[in-house]
Design an enzyme around this catalytic site. Structure first.
Site: not given
Length: 383
Positions: A90, A214, A243, A312, A339
């Protein structure tokens, strides 16, 4: 015109939704998505390109399949169909991650450990997660196995794997029941330690088997620096980090702020966050394992005045009740990281009704070759 030469299975695998676009076109596509959504809400900045467009992931997930001739290959799980797309190289994974994924396939074959078949619901190994530290190259391997079967010869398996890959510092078995493929519980360390260490913005962080960290560390540093610059912190500021996960944003922000209150519902994440604060020598940050809304009520009862807040949340965004509670405490500045720009915009519209104005938004290409966009919005309290 797109270029799919970077990956042999780009057209089969659904992981790279923008594989038909070259990188400059991907950025234009994502900027346009941001423009369509934020056009009348606030000032839109130009999207920040990823420092690395390939091999940027610090976490790889592999599934395995055994062919009729007994050979085992590793690949990518296609959630839409339940198929395993054969892929041992990948282009978003690092070379080390791909090598380990392929070597595990060989070990499953030689040790006669059957990969899990999601259609028949039989087999032992459901998936393998390979985490790699950008700081020092250390690797953690997490094997998710089916609780209805046994994982034989644990020591022999881990010895063979680590002999070929001395960069592996941790091998962990986790149990999974039912339909879950990519996550397990009850971790058992069969080699090395229970964690590895990585760094962001000059701070070190413990990465456990199930830590949220992340995926693209180089771009994460760009995002966090922007978020903290938007907050415009001084030693006079009292900050909420909602969060907070394992404490990354709050710990980095604590270098500039006077006091940081961080809240997270997941107990193990809070344990890691407290450890992370200790190893970075940050004594002006307080971690609480609690629901964000209830913690806001506690801060309000104690008469703590917040001047800034970092949000977040997960993809579902913030609850209405939490945002109402936050507005009652009335921090001067809110920096909202997301996101999922759709739920982010929903929450911004509610905050605008609660006395806040969205000033500016910055998009970040956190996941090249995919549709996903990370964004940071600054909101300020109206007088």
């Amino acid at each position: 015109m797109g270029d799919t030469s970077y990956c042999k299975v780009a057209k089969k695998c659904s992981g790279c939704q923008l594989s038909n676009m070259d990188y400059s076109r991907q950025l234009r596509y994502k900027q346009n998505e941001m423009r369509l959504r934020f056009n009348r809400l606030c000032s839109l900045k130009k999207i920040v390109p990823s420092p690395d467009t390939l091999h940027y992931r610090n976490k790889a997930q592999f599934v395995y399949k055994r062919e009729k001739n007994g050979r085992v290959y590793c690949g990518i799980y296609q959630s839409a169909t339940g198929a395993v797309i054969k892929c041992g190289d990948c282009a978003l994974h690092t070379d080390v991650q791909n090598q380990i994924g392929n070597d595990i396939a060989k070990l499953l074959e030689t040790h006669r450990i059957p990969p899990y078949d999601s259609w028949r619901q039989k087999g032992t190994v459901k998936s393998v997660i390979v985490r790699q530290s950008r700081k020092n190259g250390d690797v953690m391997v997490v094997i998710v196995w089916n609780t209805k079967s046994k994982f034989p010869k644990e020591r022999e398996f881990s010895d063979a794997l680590t002999e070929s890959h001395p960069e592996i510092k941790s091998v962990i078995l986790t149990e999974s029941s039912g339909d879950k493929l990519m996550s397990g519980a009850n971790p058992k360390v069969i080699f090395g330690s229970d964690s590895i260490t990585d760094s962001l913005c000059g701070c070190d962080f413990k990465v456990s088997y199930n830590s949220f960290f992340q995926i693209n560390p180089g771009q994460t540093e760009n995002l966090y620096r922007t978020a903290i610059s938007y907050a415009n912190l001084t030693k006079n500021d009292t900050v909420l980090d909602a969060y907070c996960g394992t404490g990354t944003i709050g710990i980095i922000a604590s270098k500039s702020a006077g006091k940081v209150y961080s809240v997270e519902q997941v107990e193990n994440a809070i344990k890691d966050a407290k450890h992370n604060a200790r190893i970075n020598g940050r004594d002006n940050i307080e971690f609480v394992c609690a629901d964000s809304e209830k913690h806001m009520e506690e801060l309000e009862k104690k008469g703590i005045r917040l001047t800034a807040a970092f949000l977040d949340p997960p993809r579902a965004g913030c609850s209405k009740s939490f945002l109402v509670s936050l507005a009652r405490v009335s921090p001067e500045r809110i920096v909202y990281i997301s996101c999922n720009i759709d739920t982010q915009i929903r929450d911004i519209r509610l905050l605008s009704k609660l006395g806040y104005k969205a000033e500016k938004v910055q998009g970040f290409d956190m996941f090249p070759y995919t549709r996903h966009i990370e964004s940071v919005v600054l909101l300020t309290r109206l007088a």
